[in-house]
Design a protein around this motif. Structure first.
Motif, mmCIF file in Angstrom:
data_model
loop_
_atom_site.group_PDB
_atom_site.id
_atom_site.type_symbol
_atom_site.label_atom_id
_atom_site.label_comp_id
_atom_site.label_asym_id
_atom_site.label_seq_id
_atom_site.Cartn_x
_atom_site.Cartn_y
_atom_site.Cartn_z
ATOM 1 N N VAL A 295 51.856 38.669 39.584
ATOM 2 C CA VAL A 295 53.170 39.277 39.389
ATOM 3 C C VAL A 295 53.322 40.431 40.380
ATOM 4 C CG1 VAL A 295 54.669 40.496 37.765
ATOM 5 C CG2 VAL A 295 53.190 38.634 36.964
ATOM 6 N N ALA A 296 54.436 40.428 41.090
ATOM 7 C CA ALA A 296 54.663 41.440 42.125
ATOM 8 C C ALA A 296 54.880 42.814 41.501
ATOM 9 C CB ALA A 296 55.871 41.055 42.971
ATOM 10 N N ALA B 173 60.402 42.980 42.182
ATOM 11 C CA ALA B 173 59.372 43.590 41.348
ATOM 12 C C ALA B 173 59.372 42.909 39.981
ATOM 13 C CB ALA B 173 59.645 45.083 41.196
ATOM 14 N N GLY B 174 58.183 42.575 39.497
ATOM 15 C CA GLY B 174 58.052 41.903 38.210
ATOM 16 C C GLY B 174 58.149 40.395 38.290
ATOM 17 N N GLU B 175 58.388 39.844 39.475
ATOM 18 C CA GLU B 175 58.493 38.393 39.628
ATOM 19 C C GLU B 175 57.106 37.765 39.737
ATOM 20 O OE1 GLU B 175 60.263 35.133 42.829
ATOM 21 O OE2 GLU B 175 60.916 37.222 42.937
ATOM 22 N N ALA B 176 56.886 36.650 39.023
ATOM 23 C CA ALA B 176 55.641 35.889 39.164
ATOM 24 C C ALA B 176 55.742 35.055 40.440
ATOM 25 C CB ALA B 176 55.414 34.998 37.957
ATOM 26 N N VAL B 177 54.970 35.403 41.447
ATOM 27 C CA VAL B 177 55.106 34.764 42.754
ATOM 28 C C VAL B 177 54.100 33.638 42.972
ATOM 29 C CG1 VAL B 177 56.094 36.833 43.804
ATOM 30 C CG2 VAL B 177 53.618 36.491 43.875
ATOM 31 N N LEU B 178 52.993 33.662 42.234
ATOM 32 C CA LEU B 178 51.979 32.604 42.336
ATOM 33 C C LEU B 178 51.510 32.257 40.932
ATOM 34 C CD1 LEU B 178 49.853 33.970 45.327
ATOM 35 C CD2 LEU B 178 51.263 31.903 45.366
ATOM 36 N N ALA B 179 51.387 30.961 40.663
ATOM 37 C CA ALA B 179 51.030 30.514 39.322
ATOM 38 C C ALA B 179 49.522 30.340 39.170
ATOM 39 C CB ALA B 179 51.731 29.200 39.001
ATOM 40 N N ARG B 180 49.070 30.549 37.966
ATOM 41 C CA ARG B 180 47.666 30.296 37.629
ATOM 42 C C ARG B 180 47.280 28.883 38.061
ATOM 43 N NH1 ARG B 180 45.337 30.244 31.414
ATOM 44 N NH2 ARG B 180 43.218 29.545 31.912
ATOM 45 N N GLY B 181 46.101 28.744 38.651
ATOM 46 C CA GLY B 181 45.623 27.453 39.120
ATOM 47 C C GLY B 181 45.893 27.201 40.584
ATOM 48 N N ALA C 291 49.992 36.998 48.094
ATOM 49 C CA ALA C 291 49.345 37.849 47.099
ATOM 50 C C ALA C 291 49.121 39.250 47.650
ATOM 51 C CB ALA C 291 48.019 37.226 46.678
ATOM 52 N N ALA C 292 48.707 39.335 48.911
ATOM 53 C CA ALA C 292 48.507 40.644 49.529
ATOM 54 C C ALA C 292 49.814 41.415 49.627
ATOM 55 C CB ALA C 292 47.883 40.467 50.913
ATOM 56 N N ALA C 293 50.917 40.714 49.915
ATOM 57 C CA ALA C 293 52.217 41.378 50.063
ATOM 58 C C ALA C 293 52.699 42.004 48.769
ATOM 59 C CB ALA C 293 53.255 40.380 50.576
ATOM 60 N N THR C 294 52.201 41.512 47.622
ATOM 61 C CA THR C 294 52.597 42.119 46.354
ATOM 62 C C THR C 294 51.938 43.471 46.142
ATOM 63 O OG1 THR C 294 50.794 41.152 45.027
ATOM 64 C CG2 THR C 294 52.805 39.811 45.354
ATOM 65 N N ALA D 37 45.093 44.483 45.573
ATOM 66 C CA ALA D 37 43.881 44.624 46.395
ATOM 67 C C ALA D 37 42.791 43.672 45.956
ATOM 68 C CB ALA D 37 43.374 46.061 46.321
ATOM 69 N N ALA D 38 42.878 43.164 44.727
ATOM 70 C CA ALA D 38 41.916 42.205 44.189
ATOM 71 C C ALA D 38 42.684 41.176 43.371
ATOM 72 C CB ALA D 38 40.865 42.903 43.332
ATOM 73 N N LEU D 39 42.086 40.009 43.203
ATOM 74 C CA LEU D 39 42.765 38.913 42.518
ATOM 75 C C LEU D 39 41.865 38.295 41.461
ATOM 76 C CD1 LEU D 39 44.330 37.096 45.607
ATOM 77 C CD2 LEU D 39 45.490 38.652 44.028
ATOM 78 N N PRO D 40 42.441 37.869 40.320
ATOM 79 C CA PRO D 40 41.655 37.145 39.316
ATOM 80 C C PRO D 40 41.516 35.679 39.721
ATOM 81 C CG PRO D 40 43.915 37.393 38.554
ATOM 82 C CD PRO D 40 43.845 38.082 39.896
ATOM 83 N N VAL D 41 40.300 35.231 39.908
ATOM 84 C CA VAL D 41 40.060 33.856 40.346
ATOM 85 C C VAL D 41 39.003 33.214 39.462
ATOM 86 C CG1 VAL D 41 40.699 34.297 42.759
ATOM 87 C CG2 VAL D 41 38.331 34.628 42.024
ATOM 88 N N VAL D 42 38.979 31.893 39.477
ATOM 89 C CA VAL D 42 37.952 31.156 38.742
ATOM 90 C C VAL D 42 36.601 31.353 39.432
ATOM 91 C CG1 VAL D 42 37.204 28.867 37.985
ATOM 92 C CG2 VAL D 42 39.640 29.454 37.958
ATOM 93 N N ARG D 43 35.591 31.619 38.631
ATOM 94 C CA ARG D 43 34.254 31.804 39.193
ATOM 95 C C ARG D 43 33.793 30.536 39.911
ATOM 96 N NH1 ARG D 43 29.258 30.653 37.498
ATOM 97 N NH2 ARG D 43 29.786 30.216 35.307
ATOM 98 N N ARG D 44 33.119 30.718 41.029
ATOM 99 C CA ARG D 44 32.595 29.577 41.773
ATOM 100 C C ARG D 44 31.373 29.014 41.064
ATOM 101 N NH1 ARG D 44 31.192 31.229 47.649
ATOM 102 N NH2 ARG D 44 31.052 28.969 47.897
ATOM 103 N N PRO D 45 31.358 27.711 40.799
ATOM 104 C CA PRO D 45 30.203 27.123 40.127
ATOM 105 C C PRO D 45 28.946 27.203 40.993
ATOM 106 C CG PRO D 45 31.741 25.421 40.834
ATOM 107 C CD PRO D 45 32.419 26.728 41.055
ATOM 108 N N LEU D 46 27.822 27.417 40.323
ATOM 109 C CA LEU D 46 26.535 27.447 41.012
ATOM 110 C C LEU D 46 25.832 26.107 40.785
ATOM 111 C CD1 LEU D 46 24.357 28.996 42.596
ATOM 112 C CD2 LEU D 46 23.455 29.787 40.388
ATOM 113 N N VAL D 47 25.503 25.429 41.877
ATOM 114 C CA VAL D 47 24.840 24.130 41.825
ATOM 115 C C VAL D 47 23.422 24.300 42.356
ATOM 116 C CG1 VAL D 47 24.863 21.738 42.622
ATOM 117 C CG2 VAL D 47 27.028 22.917 42.131
#
Length: 403
Positions: A42-43, A144-152, A163-166, A169-179
């Protein structure tokens, strides 16, 4: 279907049963490329945050240049990062550059190609400029307040820049699987080590690790262990100790008296899923679980190992990473005839050329599953159903695109 062998689709269903994206973590922007968003973005501010000029020229009032030529007093400058502090009054203009804030009172941009600057501090408009012309309104890109990118959403270049333009400085992302990848076999030595007279150079782990990386995963290389059950059990414990999400064993999954991987996994408490699939190459593939940790026992044969990784490990890794994982399956046309298939689903190394309805696919004449050179040449696998009849050149075929 071959007796006692699990169909490929059923094997996939069992491997994917209960698979969900891993938990979220916050990462800096520079580490987020290729990751899947774990929440909407969200911006925090509008973009642009102010009316901005889209061109180099002069900020004016449209009414002042409705009739041309029109001469205006030049009263200041507005550049990106440093705006004109005052307001434009009737008969005035401000020199402005692309991206700079539009001064209060101005409602149009007279582009510099349509104007003549005088030595006496004036500017003469040779063309009119309509109200709103060449002005990017505040919030034109997002509010301001607009959802610019959706989960997933996978963070490609455009999404990451947005995302940077909003202002994030950091983003919530899915953890990378460890193989965790364990190579097995007393006959193996790592690259760079001279093999003995009865040894070969281990190669599978490098190709498998590359596919894991392409799917958004991380690799813990557990090295090579000999055909010794105690050593194998210790390596499996190491894989669990590093909190691997997937454990991959390479080799030792067949039925010979030196194929000890299955017994080592069972001794460490793995819940068995299945063993042996009705496919070629890759029949001895094994699957099980340590709780939420999935185990894939891949054949030691290098081509079998990599084909199975394309079919099972790569999509599993992508799904855990929250990324798209559907196989790139297409319809093609055979450029050469093919023999009847046996009771297993066959994945025939091939070269695919063209796009859409013009996708022409040529199977390689040699399909020995030990030949990495053939697989390296292939950019596709022709998928032949069990008991498929002979196929002539020009017939349709199913094609799994590899690259």
């Amino acid at each position: 279907m071959a007796a006692g062998l699990l169909p490929v689709d059923e094997a996939l269903a069992r491997i994917f049963d209960g698979v969900l994206p891993l938990p979220a973590e916050d990462v800096p922007l520079h580490e987020a490329a290729g990751r899947a968003l774990a929440a909407d973005i969200v911006a925090a501010r509008a973009q642009p945050p102010f009316p901005a000029s889209a061109m180099d020229g002069y900020a004016v009032r449209a009414t002042d240049v409705a009739t041309v030529p029109a001469t205006l007093a030049l009263v200041g400058r507005s550049v990106a990062g440093r705006r004109f502090a005052g307001s434009i009054c009737p008969g005035e203009a401000v020199r402005i550059f692309t991206g700079a804030p539009v001064p209060d009172g101005a409602d149009a941009i007279l582009i510099q190609e349509d104007a003549d600057a005088g030595a006496d501090g004036t500017v003469t408009a040779r063309e009119s400029a309509a109200a709103g012309r060449h002005i990017r309104r505040a919030g034109l890109d997002f509010a301001a307040g607009e959802a610019v990118l959706a989960r997933g959403r996978a963070l490609d270049a455009a999404a990451l820049a947005l995302a940077a333009a909003t202002g994030a400085a950091a983003l919530p992302v899915v953890r990378r699987p460890l193989v965790a990848i364990l190579s097995t076999g007393s006959e193996l030595v790592p690259p760079g080590t001279p093999p003995g007279p009865d040894q070969i150079v281990a190669c599978n782990a490098y190709g498998v690790a590359a596919l894991v990386g392409q799917a958004g995963g991380r690799v813990a290389d557990l090295g090579i262990e000999p055909d010794d059950e105690a050593r194998l059990r210790a390596a499996i414990r190491r894989a669990l100790a590093v909190s691997a999400d997937v454990i991959v064993t390479l080799g030792g999954a067949s039925v010979g008296e030196h194929d000890l991987v299955a017994s080592a996994l069972a001794a460490e408490g793995m819940s068995p899923g299945f063993w042996k699939i009705a496919m070629r190459p890759g029949k001895p593939l094994m699957f099980g679980r340590f709780g939420d940790v999935r185990v894939l026992g891949l054949p030691g044969n290098p081509v079998s190992s990599l084909v199975c990784s394309h079919l099972f490990l790569k999509p599993l890794t992508a799904a855990l990473a929250g990324l798209p994982h559907a196989a790139d399956m297409r319809e093609g046309v055979l450029a050469a005839p093919m023999k009847a298939n046996d009771h297993r689903q066959d994945y025939v190394r091939a070269e695919a050329v063209g796009q859409g309805k013009d996708l022409s696919v040529t199977p390689f004449s040699t399909q020995d599953s030990s030949m990495l050179k053939t697989l390296a040449r292939a950019n596709a696998l022709i998928v032949r159903a069990p008991d498929a009849p002979p196929a002539a050149a020009g017939e349709a075929c199913r094609v799994l695109i590899l690259r």
